[in-house]
Scaffold this motif. Sequence first.
Motif, PDB file in Angstrom:
ATOM      1  N   THR A   1       0.825  -1.195   0.000  1.00  0.00           N
ATOM      2  CA  THR A   1       0.000   0.000   0.000  1.00  0.00           C
ATOM      3  C   THR A   1       0.865   1.251   0.000  1.00  0.00           C
ATOM      4  OG1 THR A   1      -1.760  -1.108   1.237  1.00  0.00           O
ATOM      5  CG2 THR A   1      -1.762   1.291   1.267  1.00  0.00           C
ATOM      6  N   LEU A   2       0.583   2.162  -0.942  1.00  0.00           N
ATOM      7  CA  LEU A   2       1.141   3.508  -0.909  1.00  0.00           C
ATOM      8  C   LEU A   2       0.024   4.431  -0.455  1.00  0.00           C
ATOM      9  CD1 LEU A   2       3.250   5.732  -1.573  1.00  0.00           C
ATOM     10  CD2 LEU A   2       2.296   5.754  -3.900  1.00  0.00           C
ATOM     11  N   ALA A   3       0.195   5.060   0.700  1.00  0.00           N
ATOM     12  CA  ALA A   3      -0.816   5.960   1.239  1.00  0.00           C
ATOM     13  C   ALA A   3      -0.334   7.400   1.110  1.00  0.00           C
ATOM     14  CB  ALA A   3      -1.095   5.630   2.706  1.00  0.00           C
ATOM     15  N   ILE A   4      -1.177   8.266   0.531  1.00  0.00           N
ATOM     16  CA  ILE A   4      -0.881   9.681   0.402  1.00  0.00           C
ATOM     17  C   ILE A   4      -1.757  10.421   1.421  1.00  0.00           C
ATOM     18  CG2 ILE A   4      -0.781  11.679  -1.115  1.00  0.00           C
ATOM     19  CD1 ILE A   4       1.066   9.428  -1.994  1.00  0.00           C
ATOM     20  N   TYR A   5      -1.120  11.098   2.371  1.00  0.00           N
ATOM     21  CA  TYR A   5      -1.852  11.790   3.433  1.00  0.00           C
ATOM     22  C   TYR A   5      -1.772  13.300   3.254  1.00  0.00           C
ATOM     23  CZ  TYR A   5      -1.941   7.346   5.989  1.00  0.00           C
ATOM     24  OH  TYR A   5      -2.150   6.039   6.363  1.00  0.00           O
ATOM     25  N   ASP A   6      -2.872  13.968   3.571  1.00  0.00           N
ATOM     26  CA  ASP A   6      -2.913  15.425   3.604  1.00  0.00           C
ATOM     27  C   ASP A   6      -2.511  15.856   5.014  1.00  0.00           C
ATOM     28  OD1 ASP A   6      -3.810  18.138   3.928  1.00  0.00           O
ATOM     29  OD2 ASP A   6      -5.008  17.865   2.116  1.00  0.00           O
ATOM     30  N   LEU A   7      -1.405  16.597   5.117  1.00  0.00           N
ATOM     31  CA  LEU A   7      -0.908  16.991   6.428  1.00  0.00           C
ATOM     32  C   LEU A   7      -1.807  18.033   7.093  1.00  0.00           C
ATOM     33  CD1 LEU A   7       2.923  17.300   5.687  1.00  0.00           C
ATOM     34  CD2 LEU A   7       1.706  15.390   6.753  1.00  0.00           C
ATOM     35  N   SER A   8      -2.497  18.852   6.303  1.00  0.00           N
ATOM     36  CA  SER A   8      -3.324  19.914   6.878  1.00  0.00           C
ATOM     37  C   SER A   8      -4.521  19.360   7.622  1.00  0.00           C
ATOM     38  CB  SER A   8      -3.790  20.871   5.778  1.00  0.00           C
ATOM     39  OG  SER A   8      -2.683  21.436   5.104  1.00  0.00           O
ATOM     40  N   THR A   9      -5.058  18.254   7.140  1.00  0.00           N
ATOM     41  CA  THR A   9      -6.269  17.687   7.746  1.00  0.00           C
ATOM     42  C   THR A   9      -6.045  16.296   8.330  1.00  0.00           C
ATOM     43  OG1 THR A   9      -6.930  16.776   5.609  1.00  0.00           O
ATOM     44  CG2 THR A   9      -7.729  18.978   6.147  1.00  0.00           C
ATOM     45  N   GLN A  10      -4.877  15.754   8.156  1.00  0.00           N
ATOM     46  CA  GLN A  10      -4.548  14.400   8.605  1.00  0.00           C
ATOM     47  C   GLN A  10      -5.532  13.382   8.038  1.00  0.00           C
ATOM     48  OE1 GLN A  10      -4.006  13.964  12.843  1.00  0.00           O
ATOM     49  NE2 GLN A  10      -3.111  11.929  12.642  1.00  0.00           N
ATOM     50  N   THR A  11      -5.870  13.569   6.776  1.00  0.00           N
ATOM     51  CA  THR A  11      -6.763  12.629   6.107  1.00  0.00           C
ATOM     52  C   THR A  11      -5.995  11.863   5.036  1.00  0.00           C
ATOM     53  OG1 THR A  11      -7.445  14.349   4.541  1.00  0.00           O
ATOM     54  CG2 THR A  11      -8.823  14.017   6.504  1.00  0.00           C
ATOM     55  N   LEU A  12      -6.489  10.690   4.738  1.00  0.00           N
ATOM     56  CA  LEU A  12      -5.922   9.859   3.684  1.00  0.00           C
ATOM     57  C   LEU A  12      -6.519  10.303   2.354  1.00  0.00           C
ATOM     58  CD1 LEU A  12      -4.224   7.376   2.857  1.00  0.00           C
ATOM     59  CD2 LEU A  12      -6.254   5.979   3.297  1.00  0.00           C
ATOM     60  N   ARG A  13      -5.701  10.879   1.499  1.00  0.00           N
ATOM     61  CA  ARG A  13      -6.194  11.382   0.210  1.00  0.00           C
ATOM     62  C   ARG A  13      -6.301  10.281  -0.831  1.00  0.00           C
ATOM     63  NH1 ARG A  13      -4.539  17.304  -1.731  1.00  0.00           N
ATOM     64  NH2 ARG A  13      -4.953  16.251  -3.696  1.00  0.00           N
ATOM     65  N   HIS A  14      -5.270   9.466  -0.924  1.00  0.00           N
ATOM     66  CA  HIS A  14      -5.256   8.411  -1.938  1.00  0.00           C
ATOM     67  C   HIS A  14      -4.572   7.170  -1.379  1.00  0.00           C
ATOM     68  CE1 HIS A  14      -6.519  11.332  -4.898  1.00  0.00           C
ATOM     69  NE2 HIS A  14      -5.486  12.092  -4.611  1.00  0.00           N
ATOM     70  N   GLN A  15      -5.011   6.050  -1.895  1.00  0.00           N
ATOM     71  CA  GLN A  15      -4.384   4.770  -1.560  1.00  0.00           C
ATOM     72  C   GLN A  15      -4.108   4.042  -2.870  1.00  0.00           C
ATOM     73  OE1 GLN A  15      -5.715   2.481   1.943  1.00  0.00           O
ATOM     74  NE2 GLN A  15      -6.183   0.849   0.488  1.00  0.00           N
ATOM     75  N   CYS A  16      -2.835   3.790  -3.128  1.00  0.00           N
ATOM     76  CA  CYS A  16      -2.412   3.187  -4.383  1.00  0.00           C
ATOM     77  C   CYS A  16      -1.845   1.812  -4.066  1.00  0.00           C
ATOM     78  CB  CYS A  16      -1.353   4.057  -5.064  1.00  0.00           C
ATOM     79  SG  CYS A  16      -1.789   5.821  -5.139  1.00  0.00           S
ATOM     80  N   GLN A  17      -2.425   0.789  -4.653  1.00  0.00           N
ATOM     81  CA  GLN A  17      -2.083  -0.570  -4.244  1.00  0.00           C
ATOM     82  C   GLN A  17      -1.105  -1.221  -5.222  1.00  0.00           C
ATOM     83  OE1 GLN A  17      -3.354  -1.472  -1.277  1.00  0.00           O
ATOM     84  NE2 GLN A  17      -1.873  -3.153  -1.323  1.00  0.00           N
ATOM     85  N   HIS A  18       0.002  -1.717  -4.670  1.00  0.00           N
ATOM     86  CA  HIS A  18       0.936  -2.553  -5.407  1.00  0.00           C
ATOM     87  C   HIS A  18       0.631  -4.008  -5.076  1.00  0.00           C
ATOM     88  CE1 HIS A  18       2.773   1.371  -4.921  1.00  0.00           C
ATOM     89  NE2 HIS A  18       3.739   1.099  -5.777  1.00  0.00           N
ATOM     90  N   GLN A  19       1.020  -4.896  -5.969  1.00  0.00           N
ATOM     91  CA  GLN A  19       0.756  -6.314  -5.703  1.00  0.00           C
ATOM     92  C   GLN A  19       1.833  -6.951  -4.846  1.00  0.00           C
ATOM     93  OE1 GLN A  19      -0.201  -8.584  -9.216  1.00  0.00           O
ATOM     94  NE2 GLN A  19      -2.334  -7.938  -9.050  1.00  0.00           N
ATOM     95  N   SER A  20       2.910  -6.222  -4.575  1.00  0.00           N
ATOM     96  CA  SER A  20       3.939  -6.732  -3.670  1.00  0.00           C
ATOM     97  C   SER A  20       4.470  -5.571  -2.849  1.00  0.00           C
ATOM     98  CB  SER A  20       5.070  -7.412  -4.451  1.00  0.00           C
ATOM     99  OG  SER A  20       5.661  -6.509  -5.360  1.00  0.00           O
ATOM    100  N   GLY A  21       5.273  -5.873  -1.858  1.00  0.00           N
ATOM    101  CA  GLY A  21       5.686  -4.890  -0.880  1.00  0.00           C
ATOM    102  C   GLY A  21       6.492  -3.740  -1.456  1.00  0.00           C
ATOM    103  N   ILE A  22       6.272  -2.556  -0.894  1.00  0.00           N
ATOM    104  CA  ILE A  22       7.057  -1.379  -1.257  1.00  0.00           C
ATOM    105  C   ILE A  22       8.360  -1.408  -0.462  1.00  0.00           C
ATOM    106  CG2 ILE A  22       7.155   1.148  -1.173  1.00  0.00           C
ATOM    107  CD1 ILE A  22       4.096   1.119  -1.520  1.00  0.00           C
ATOM    108  N   VAL A  23       9.475  -1.219  -1.158  1.00  0.00           N
ATOM    109  CA  VAL A  23      10.778  -1.211  -0.513  1.00  0.00           C
ATOM    110  C   VAL A  23      11.183   0.214  -0.150  1.00  0.00           C
ATOM    111  CG1 VAL A  23      13.228  -1.768  -0.803  1.00  0.00           C
ATOM    112  CG2 VAL A  23      11.473  -3.300  -1.719  1.00  0.00           C
ATOM    113  N   GLN A  24      10.954   1.139  -1.063  1.00  0.00           N
ATOM    114  CA  GLN A  24      11.335   2.528  -0.829  1.00  0.00           C
ATOM    115  C   GLN A  24      10.487   3.445  -1.687  1.00  0.00           C
ATOM    116  OE1 GLN A  24      15.477   3.464  -1.563  1.00  0.00           O
ATOM    117  NE2 GLN A  24      15.243   5.597  -0.998  1.00  0.00           N
ATOM    118  N   LEU A  25      10.323   4.682  -1.215  1.00  0.00           N
ATOM    119  CA  LEU A  25       9.671   5.710  -2.012  1.00  0.00           C
ATOM    120  C   LEU A  25      10.495   6.983  -1.951  1.00  0.00           C
ATOM    121  CD1 LEU A  25       8.103   8.047  -0.092  1.00  0.00           C
ATOM    122  CD2 LEU A  25       6.588   6.108   0.348  1.00  0.00           C
TER     123      LEU A  25
END
Length: 435
Positions: free
Chosen positions: A341-365
């Motif tokens: 899971t790649l989660a994109i958070y809005d810091l101003s509201t502490q809300t989850l804006r987007h969730q982008c799903q990979h089929q295997s684990g994320i190593v680095q972003l």
Amino acid sequence: MESESESGAAADTPPLETLSFHGDEEIIEVVELDPGPPDPDDLAQEMEDVDFEEEEEEDEGNDEGWVLEPQEGVVGSMEGPDDSEVTFALHSASVFCVSLDPKTNTLAVTGGEDDKAFVWRLSDGDLLFECAGHKDSVTCAGFSHDSTLVATGDMSGLLKVWQVDTKEEVWSFEAGDLEWMEWHPRAPVLLAGTADGNTWMWKVPNGDCKTFQGPNCPATCGRVLPDGKRAVVGYEDGTIRIWDLKQGNPIHVLKGTEGHQGPLTCVATNQDGSLILTGSVDCQAKLVSATTGKVVGVFRPETVTSQPSLGEGEESESNSVESLGFCSVMPLAAVGYLDGTLAIYDLSTQTLRHQCQHQSGIVQLLWEAGTAVVYTCSLDGVVRLWDARTGRLLTDYRGHTAEILDFALSKDASLVVTTSGDHKAKVFCVQRPDR
């Protein structure tokens, strides 16, 4: 990386005066995939400059260190097209780490399981020199702020530094088992964290040393803050310390409910160093004020995809935060999880804006400087580019036949350099229709 995650809820945290937070999280979109810097600080001013001559000429190189065509018989099972421009093939085992020289972005250093590290040219893969003498897997490698020095560190704790233009070793030190290593952002000073809980700081090449004693457990990750005067270090027991590098004392210590409920895996700071983001095997990312040392936000993976059910006798793979970072142009943060899971958070509201799903684990972003584009590499051997504003996949790059273990991005975002379990490092030319 397998570790037990704990689901204990974090304690209430005080608000940050400049930000407004609330606890509700909203997924706007889920994407499924088919297959000017601060002036030199007191620390830097106290340290004498080390004079190095500029690199005047290129080494003839070694043609054997690079290939421009896909390789046959490479270890791994992920077959497919090769989008890379250059493949560096001198390593004989998994390549664990890569870093680009910050001054010109023309050189890379890679380290691997073969106990070797190499400095080579991105344009054609020519070998400049081998960082010889390691006797364990090289897990850390990087250039100094001015690209005149390159440091490599192996798992046993042997660190070595070379002068790039002369290709000569100028310093070495044996610390405890190495967890992480990083150069100071504007001084010839090297920092490293070890399994005994120490964070070390050396002036290179004369070797003047300070140690910052943490708890009696490994210092698992660390980062020098942009002001160059402080560093944040995370530990295996879940504690976080913000250190004064000049005085040698911790300015802030976060532990218990303020810290994490498991070992820290990664830490990042925003551009001006006012905010710190920490990640842990407890699956939480914590937003910390670097000024007050207080937790001002907690990102919890309530919506992270659950692990598939396993048959009898199979162990469940624990989820964890593997990488995170701040966008430089929007109040956004990205968190990458081992479950893909790649989660994109809005810091101003502490809300989850987007969730982008990979089929295997994320190593680095990594975030691209000056844009809202975030890059991910994952265990499926693919580099992906995401538009954090929309949560949509922009493009991907393939070519490795095993998992990607590390990657680096050039300053102008024209090149991505990856390392993999297939024993290769690759250079990809980034082309996007949106620029």
